[in-house]
Write an enzyme that holds these catalytic residues in place. Structure first.
Site, PDB file in Angstrom:
ATOM      1  N   GLY A  15      -9.479 -11.255  19.208  1.00 10.69           N
ATOM      2  CA  GLY A  15      -9.003 -12.578  19.641  1.00 10.69           C
ATOM      3  C   GLY A  15      -8.906 -13.566  18.497  1.00 10.69           C
ATOM      4  N   CYS A  16      -9.880 -13.511  17.601  1.00  6.78           N
ATOM      5  CA  CYS A  16      -9.897 -14.446  16.465  1.00  6.78           C
ATOM      6  C   CYS A  16      -8.797 -14.109  15.469  1.00  6.78           C
ATOM      7  CB  CYS A  16     -11.265 -14.434  15.796  1.00  6.78           C
ATOM      8  SG  CYS A  16     -12.575 -14.943  16.928  1.00  6.78           S
ATOM      9  N   THR A  17      -8.488 -12.822  15.325  1.00  2.00           N
ATOM     10  CA  THR A  17      -7.391 -12.403  14.460  1.00  2.00           C
ATOM     11  C   THR A  17      -6.065 -12.918  15.017  1.00  2.00           C
ATOM     12  OG1 THR A  17      -8.591 -10.464  13.665  1.00  2.00           O
ATOM     13  CG2 THR A  17      -6.172 -10.391  13.509  1.00  2.00           C
ATOM     14  N   GLY A  41      -5.837 -16.689  14.558  1.00  2.00           N
ATOM     15  CA  GLY A  41      -5.550 -17.006  13.161  1.00  2.00           C
ATOM     16  C   GLY A  41      -4.100 -16.723  12.809  1.00  2.00           C
TER      17      GLY A  41
END
Length: 156
Positions: free
Chosen positions: A44-46, A49
């Site tokens: 999710g963070c990838t 970003g």
């Protein structure tokens, strides 16, 4: 004490990628997006970003700088930033000072266990250092575009 929309954000400094320090007051005169995410290199963070990266030219056109924040180390941040070719800096907050200012540390369920972690959240701070919008506990799909749509409405 929780930060409220339409209130001044207290000044803070923290280490960031690119070998520098981020200091809020040094960015007076620019609109800022500060997005908090749980962990470098997770799915999710990838995606989040990448979404902010892909829209970065549009954020710059809207006179807005983007910064990501998590509790990861500088080494982890530098690797994550390089891997995703992020054109913006990541702020390292291992002692949770910045997370505390924005009240993003929450108890969450992870694999059936209660864990304390960063609640995915985004904040927009205007050129005068006033918090003008916040998204808390957000979902990644479409979020960066929603932030861009909002910052396009900010005047001087």
């Amino acid at each position: 004490m929780s930060l409220e929309v339409n209130s001044k954000v207290p000044d803070f400094s923290a280490a960031c990628t690119g070998g520098g320090n981020f200091t809020l007051s040094a960015h007076t005169g620019k609109n800022l997006i500060i997005y908090f995410y749980p962990k470098d290199s997770t799915p999710g963070c990838t995606t989040e970003g990448e979404n902010f990266r892909d829209l970065h030219p549009e954020f710059l056109k809207a006179d807005c700088l983007v910064f990501g924040v998590s509790r990861d180390s500088m080494k982890s941040h530098e690797n994550f930033k390089a891997k995703l070719e992020m054109p913006f800096e990541l702020i390292s907050d291992p002692d949770e000072k910045v997370c505390t200012i924005f009240d993003v540390m929450k108890m969450k369920n992870m694999y059936g266990k209660q864990v304390r972690g960063v609640e995915r959240s985004t904040f927009v701070i205007n050129k005068k250092g006033i918090l003008v919008q916040e998204w808390r506990g957000l979902k990644v799909p479409g979020h960066a575009q929603a932030v861009l749509d909002f910052v396009r409405t900010i005047g001087d």
